[in-house]
Design an enzyme around this catalytic site. Structure first.
Site, PDB file in Angstrom:
ATOM      1  N   SER A 140       0.849  -1.190   0.000  1.00  0.00           N
ATOM      2  CA  SER A 140       0.000   0.000   0.000  1.00  0.00           C
ATOM      3  C   SER A 140       0.888   1.245   0.000  1.00  0.00           C
ATOM      4  CB  SER A 140      -0.934  -0.062   1.213  1.00  0.00           C
ATOM      5  OG  SER A 140      -1.891   0.954   1.146  1.00  0.00           O
ATOM      6  N   TYR A 154      -4.545   8.443  -6.265  1.00  0.00           N
ATOM      7  CA  TYR A 154      -3.585   7.406  -5.844  1.00  0.00           C
ATOM      8  C   TYR A 154      -3.834   7.010  -4.381  1.00  0.00           C
ATOM      9  CZ  TYR A 154       1.014   5.573  -4.358  1.00  0.00           C
ATOM     10  OH  TYR A 154       2.036   4.821  -3.815  1.00  0.00           O
ATOM     11  N   LYS A 158      -5.072   3.410  -2.871  1.00  0.00           N
ATOM     12  CA  LYS A 158      -4.303   2.638  -1.879  1.00  0.00           C
ATOM     13  C   LYS A 158      -5.130   2.416  -0.611  1.00  0.00           C
ATOM     14  CE  LYS A 158      -0.198   1.890  -3.824  1.00  0.00           C
ATOM     15  NZ  LYS A 158       0.295   0.532  -4.121  1.00  0.00           N
TER      16      LYS A 158
HETATM   17  N1  LIG Z   1       8.708   4.678  -3.786  1.00  0.00           N
HETATM   18  C1  LIG Z   1       7.943   5.183  -2.855  1.00  0.00           C
HETATM   19  O1  LIG Z   1       8.236   6.244  -2.256  1.00  0.00           O
HETATM   20  C2  LIG Z   1       6.688   4.454  -2.439  1.00  0.00           C
HETATM   21  C3  LIG Z   1       6.014   4.926  -1.306  1.00  0.00           C
HETATM   22  C4  LIG Z   1       4.856   4.270  -0.912  1.00  0.00           C
HETATM   23  C5  LIG Z   1       4.398   3.172  -1.618  1.00  0.00           C
HETATM   24  N2  LIG Z   1       5.068   2.751  -2.717  1.00  0.00           N
HETATM   25  C6  LIG Z   1       4.510   1.593  -3.431  1.00  0.00           C
HETATM   26  O2  LIG Z   1       5.530   0.634  -3.628  1.00  0.00           O
HETATM   27  C7  LIG Z   1       5.253  -0.113  -4.810  1.00  0.00           C
HETATM   28  C8  LIG Z   1       6.496  -0.193  -5.667  1.00  0.00           C
HETATM   29  O3  LIG Z   1       6.914   1.117  -6.000  1.00  0.00           O
HETATM   30  P1  LIG Z   1       8.401   1.481  -6.462  1.00  0.00           P
HETATM   31  O4  LIG Z   1       8.690   2.805  -5.869  1.00  0.00           O
HETATM   32  O5  LIG Z   1       9.340   0.343  -6.231  1.00  0.00           O
HETATM   33  O6  LIG Z   1       8.162   1.654  -8.056  1.00  0.00           O
HETATM   34  P2  LIG Z   1       9.213   1.572  -9.272  1.00  0.00           P
HETATM   35  O7  LIG Z   1      10.591   1.800  -8.804  1.00  0.00           O
HETATM   36  O8  LIG Z   1       8.669   2.498 -10.321  1.00  0.00           O
HETATM   37  O9  LIG Z   1       9.054   0.069  -9.800  1.00  0.00           O
HETATM   38  C9  LIG Z   1       7.781  -0.330 -10.268  1.00  0.00           C
HETATM   39  C10 LIG Z   1       7.827  -1.741 -10.844  1.00  0.00           C
HETATM   40  O10 LIG Z   1       6.481  -2.079 -11.256  1.00  0.00           O
HETATM   41  C11 LIG Z   1       6.433  -2.253 -12.692  1.00  0.00           C
HETATM   42  N3  LIG Z   1       5.175  -1.636 -13.148  1.00  0.00           N
HETATM   43  C12 LIG Z   1       4.814  -0.339 -13.039  1.00  0.00           C
HETATM   44  N4  LIG Z   1       3.588  -0.152 -13.561  1.00  0.00           N
HETATM   45  C13 LIG Z   1       3.173  -1.359 -14.015  1.00  0.00           C
HETATM   46  C14 LIG Z   1       1.999  -1.816 -14.673  1.00  0.00           C
HETATM   47  N5  LIG Z   1       0.993  -0.987 -15.002  1.00  0.00           N
HETATM   48  N6  LIG Z   1       1.903  -3.125 -14.970  1.00  0.00           N
HETATM   49  C15 LIG Z   1       2.904  -3.973 -14.667  1.00  0.00           C
HETATM   50  N7  LIG Z   1       4.039  -3.612 -14.043  1.00  0.00           N
HETATM   51  C16 LIG Z   1       4.183  -2.313 -13.739  1.00  0.00           C
HETATM   52  C17 LIG Z   1       7.697  -1.549 -13.205  1.00  0.00           C
HETATM   53  O11 LIG Z   1       8.156  -2.080 -14.435  1.00  0.00           O
HETATM   54  P3  LIG Z   1       7.598  -1.494 -15.844  1.00  0.00           P
HETATM   55  O12 LIG Z   1       7.600  -0.001 -15.736  1.00  0.00           O
HETATM   56  O13 LIG Z   1       8.513  -2.036 -16.872  1.00  0.00           O
HETATM   57  O14 LIG Z   1       6.211  -2.040 -15.976  1.00  0.00           O
HETATM   58  C18 LIG Z   1       8.685  -1.869 -12.088  1.00  0.00           C
HETATM   59  O15 LIG Z   1       9.149  -3.198 -12.185  1.00  0.00           O
HETATM   60  C19 LIG Z   1       4.044   0.572  -5.467  1.00  0.00           C
HETATM   61  O16 LIG Z   1       2.861  -0.123  -5.144  1.00  0.00           O
HETATM   62  C20 LIG Z   1       4.005   1.936  -4.828  1.00  0.00           C
HETATM   63  O17 LIG Z   1       2.700   2.478  -4.783  1.00  0.00           O
HETATM   64  C21 LIG Z   1       6.205   3.362  -3.148  1.00  0.00           C
END
Ligand SMILES: NC(=O)c1ccc[n+]([C@@H]2O[C@H](COP(=O)([O-])OP(=O)(O)OC[C@H]3O[C@@H](n4cnc5c(N)ncnc54)[C@H](OP(=O)(O)O)[C@@H]3O)[C@@H](O)[C@H]2O)c1
Length: 261
Positions: A140, A154, A158
């Site tokens: 989340s 968003y 979540k």
């Molecule tokens: N980073 C933060 O600060 C943060 C904070 C709170 C929560 N989160 C949550 O943590 C999770 C991971 O985030 P992250 O920061 O690690 O993101 P990230 O670095 O952008 O990595 C996202 C991954 O998901 C894949 N992806 C994105 N959109 C997709 C789609 N529509 N279908 C299939 N694959 C998809 C991407 O590959 P492709 O682009 O090649 O598809 C990549 O492998 C998310 O649920 C996000 O909401 C992140």
């Protein structure tokens, strides 16, 4: 579990991690693999040929057909999963005021953050229920409880995911399947870095200054963002037998930035 087996040993477990090519998802794939699991993972973009395996599934979680293809692939290749980590999220990409967020943005964030996990769970969790064992984690976001300007769809999606996760946990816990959610704060993944870069561009400042301003705005008592490995460590604990009584809980990992109890 057999005597003498380490509680964090995932040898023999089959896992699926969505969004496993970058950021938090990639760290989760690494941690689960190192713990002994066989890990399938998905993303829209295929990894470079030298690191691709037949455990990679190219799929866009915004597409119900692609989500179905993931479950077929996992059934064909692994015969089901014991561990399911819903890591993909989408913030809609557009940082515009709420009254200007159009239907396409709402549809995208609901499809990717809420409906894709529900669709995949419907396809893969019944097998866990049948076997009487399994672990599911929904990733989340702290945004679920903090309506950030320009990112309300968003956060709302979540919030729906967290609610759904708790409901599923209650429903399948009696069958031996544990469902939990992990709620990261600002994490310096590829997405986190892109967020800082877009802020730097909007404000006409450098990356480090944008990062400093964002951290000051969020307020992180720890003094730094979370790193993907730390989230992966928590997820690996939750899907292991060490967490055998942890069910239906939200696990915040945010360096202390959540401002409420
Ligand atoms: N980073 C933060 O600060 C943060 C904070 C709170 C929560 N989160 C949550 O943590 C999770 C991971 O985030 P992250 O920061 O690690 O993101 P990230 O670095 O952008 O990595 C996202 C991954 O998901 C894949 N992806 C994105 N959109 C997709 C789609 N529509 N279908 C299939 N694959 C998809 C991407 O590959 P492709 O682009 O090649 O598809 C990549 O492998 C998310 O649920 C996000 O909401 C992140």
């Amino acid at each position: 579990m057999p005597r003498g087996t380490a509680l964090d040993d995932l040898t023999g477990r089959r896992a699926l991690v969505t969004g496993g090519t970058r950021g938090i998802g990639s760290a989760i794939v690494d941690h689960l693999t190192r713990a002994g699991a066989t890990v399938a993972y998905s993303a829209r973009t295929a990894p470079p040929p030298e690191s691709a395996t037949d455990l990679f599934i190219q799929a866009d979680l915004a597409s119900p057909a692609d989500v179905e293809a993931i479950s077929h692939h996992v059934h064909d290749r692994l015969g089901g999963v014991d561990i399911l980590v819903h890591n993909v999220g989408a913030d809609g990409g557009q940082h515009v005021p709420l009254l200007k967020q159009d239907n396409d943005i709402w549809q995208l964030v609901m499809d990717v953050n809420v409906l894709a996990p529900a669709r995949l769970d419907r396809a893969l969790v019944p097998g866990m229920v049948e076997r009487g064992t399994g672990a599911v984690v929904h990733i989340s976001s702290l945004s679920r409880s903090i309506p950030n300007p320009n990112r309300v769809p968003y956060g709302a999606a979540k919030a729906a995911l967290s609610h759904y996760s708790k409901g599923l946990a209650n429903e399948v816990a009696p069958s031996g399947v544990r469902v939990n959610s992990v709620t990261p704060g600002f994490t310096e993944s590829s997405w986190g870095r892109a967020f800082v870069e877009s802020l730097a561009e909007r404000e006409g400042i450098g990356y480090n200054e944008a990062r400093r301003r964002l951290m000051a705005e969020i307020g992180i008592p720890l003094g730094r963002p979370v790193v993907p490995d730390e989230v992966a460590e928590l997820v690996t604990f939750l899907v292991s037998d060490r967490a055998s009584a942890v069910v239906g809980s939200e696990h915040v990992i945010d360096g202390g930035s959540k401002p409420t109890v």
